[in-house]
Motif scaffolding. Structure first.
Motif, PDB file in Angstrom:
ATOM      1  N   UNK A 206      -9.177   6.339  -1.665  1.00  0.00           N
ATOM      2  CA  UNK A 206      -8.038   5.390  -1.457  1.00  0.00           C
ATOM      3  C   UNK A 206      -8.071   4.038  -1.893  1.00  0.00           C
ATOM      4  N   UNK A 207      -9.375   3.312  -1.652  1.00  0.00           N
ATOM      5  CA  UNK A 207      -9.572   2.050  -2.267  1.00  0.00           C
ATOM      6  C   UNK A 207      -9.437   1.879  -3.667  1.00  0.00           C
TER       7      UNK A 207
ATOM      8  N   UNK B  83     -11.271  -3.398  -2.305  1.00  0.00           N
ATOM      9  CA  UNK B  83     -12.402  -2.916  -1.914  1.00  0.00           C
ATOM     10  C   UNK B  83     -12.067  -2.113  -0.327  1.00  0.00           C
ATOM     11  N   UNK B  84     -12.911  -1.365  -0.009  1.00  0.00           N
ATOM     12  CA  UNK B  84     -12.736  -0.477   1.108  1.00  0.00           C
ATOM     13  C   UNK B  84     -12.332  -1.460   2.602  1.00  0.00           C
ATOM     14  N   UNK B  85     -13.099  -2.336   2.765  1.00  0.00           N
ATOM     15  CA  UNK B  85     -12.815  -3.265   3.602  1.00  0.00           C
ATOM     16  C   UNK B  85     -11.239  -4.017   3.634  1.00  0.00           C
ATOM     17  N   UNK B  86     -10.834  -4.356   2.236  1.00  0.00           N
ATOM     18  CA  UNK B  86      -9.690  -4.812   2.330  1.00  0.00           C
ATOM     19  C   UNK B  86      -8.629  -3.880   2.466  1.00  0.00           C
ATOM     20  N   UNK B  87      -9.040  -2.743   1.894  1.00  0.00           N
ATOM     21  CA  UNK B  87      -7.856  -1.479   2.268  1.00  0.00           C
ATOM     22  C   UNK B  87      -7.742  -1.237   3.461  1.00  0.00           C
ATOM     23  N   UNK B  88      -8.738  -1.356   4.508  1.00  0.00           N
ATOM     24  CA  UNK B  88      -8.971  -0.913   5.755  1.00  0.00           C
ATOM     25  C   UNK B  88      -7.963  -1.779   6.524  1.00  0.00           C
ATOM     26  N   UNK B  89      -8.083  -3.295   6.470  1.00  0.00           N
ATOM     27  CA  UNK B  89      -7.342  -4.234   6.953  1.00  0.00           C
ATOM     28  C   UNK B  89      -6.249  -4.243   6.256  1.00  0.00           C
ATOM     29  N   UNK B  90      -5.682  -4.069   5.301  1.00  0.00           N
ATOM     30  CA  UNK B  90      -4.299  -4.040   5.051  1.00  0.00           C
ATOM     31  C   UNK B  90      -3.442  -2.806   5.605  1.00  0.00           C
ATOM     32  N   UNK B  91      -4.420  -1.593   5.443  1.00  0.00           N
ATOM     33  CA  UNK B  91      -3.454  -0.502   5.834  1.00  0.00           C
ATOM     34  C   UNK B  91      -3.297  -0.590   7.271  1.00  0.00           C
TER      35      UNK B  91
ATOM     36  N   UNK C 219       0.745  -1.311  -0.060  1.00  0.00           N
ATOM     37  CA  UNK C 219      -0.063   0.109   0.237  1.00  0.00           C
ATOM     38  C   UNK C 219       0.650   1.346  -0.177  1.00  0.00           C
ATOM     39  N   UNK C 220       2.194   1.139  -0.087  1.00  0.00           N
ATOM     40  CA  UNK C 220       3.220   2.241  -0.018  1.00  0.00           C
ATOM     41  C   UNK C 220       2.532   3.239  -1.372  1.00  0.00           C
ATOM     42  N   UNK C 221       2.446   2.790  -2.535  1.00  0.00           N
ATOM     43  CA  UNK C 221       1.838   3.376  -3.490  1.00  0.00           C
ATOM     44  C   UNK C 221       0.604   4.576  -3.143  1.00  0.00           C
ATOM     45  N   UNK C 222      -0.117   3.837  -2.666  1.00  0.00           N
ATOM     46  CA  UNK C 222      -1.541   4.637  -2.350  1.00  0.00           C
ATOM     47  C   UNK C 222      -1.258   5.662  -1.082  1.00  0.00           C
TER      48      UNK C 222
ATOM     49  N   UNK D   6      -2.360   1.721  11.903  1.00  0.00           N
ATOM     50  CA  UNK D   6      -3.409   2.732  11.817  1.00  0.00           C
ATOM     51  C   UNK D   6      -4.651   2.423  10.974  1.00  0.00           C
ATOM     52  N   UNK D   7      -5.702   2.715  11.021  1.00  0.00           N
ATOM     53  CA  UNK D   7      -6.789   3.159  10.212  1.00  0.00           C
ATOM     54  C   UNK D   7      -6.435   3.927   9.106  1.00  0.00           C
ATOM     55  N   UNK D   8      -6.830   3.896   7.893  1.00  0.00           N
ATOM     56  CA  UNK D   8      -6.473   4.962   6.816  1.00  0.00           C
ATOM     57  C   UNK D   8      -6.914   6.303   7.245  1.00  0.00           C
ATOM     58  N   UNK D   9      -8.095   6.354   7.952  1.00  0.00           N
ATOM     59  CA  UNK D   9      -8.499   7.922   8.452  1.00  0.00           C
ATOM     60  C   UNK D   9      -7.516   8.317   9.307  1.00  0.00           C
TER      61      UNK D   9
END
Length: 134
Positions: free
Chosen positions: A46-47, A53-61, A26-29, A67-70
């Motif tokens: 971001x997703x 997906x938002x769910x996958x992004x949140x988990x991996x982030x 997720x470093x590129x994001x 931290x959460x993306x927010x």
């Protein structure tokens, strides 16, 4: 316990770094988001950039940064505001806008909550001044 004191009676400032990242994908994001801190960024944005997906992004982030993306985004925006307060004379509303925090009042609330200083006090204490060469 005694609080460390800086010269001139200033309280010791201790930065709270983010947890170390584990180098996943997720470093590129995150880089993309850092380049756009002054614009509204949603989880969907971001997703979409991360092509997940938002769910996958949140988990991996969270796995990668702790931290959460927010929360990560807010931390980065506060860091940008601190940099602007230290290195510019921009008015507070412009610091808030350039860092993506929105308004001067929102900047004040976030700075007090996360840094312990209102923006004007932070600027007065931590402004980078060019060293005198005379």
């Amino acid at each position: 316990m005694v609080t460390p004191v800086r010269p001139g009676g200033q309280a010791q400032f201790v930065d709270s770094p983010l947890p170390p990242e584990n180098g996943r994908t997720r470093s590129a994001t995150r880089t993309w988001a850092l380049e756009r801190l002054d614009t509204p960024l949603s989880l969907d944005d971001l997703a979409t950039h991360a092509r997940t997906s938002v769910r996958t992004l949140t988990r991996r982030f969270h796995e990668e940064t702790g931290l959460s993306p927010q929360k990560w985004l807010l931390h980065q925006r506060i860091q940008r505001a601190r940099e602007l307060l230290e290195s510019t004379t921009l008015p507070m509303d412009q610091v808030a806008r350039h860092s993506g925090i929105g308004s001067a009042e929102s900047l004040r609330q976030h700075m007090i909550r996360h840094v312990g200083f209102p923006p004007t006090a932070y600027r007065a204490s931590f402004t980078r001044t060019p060293s005198s060469t005379s």
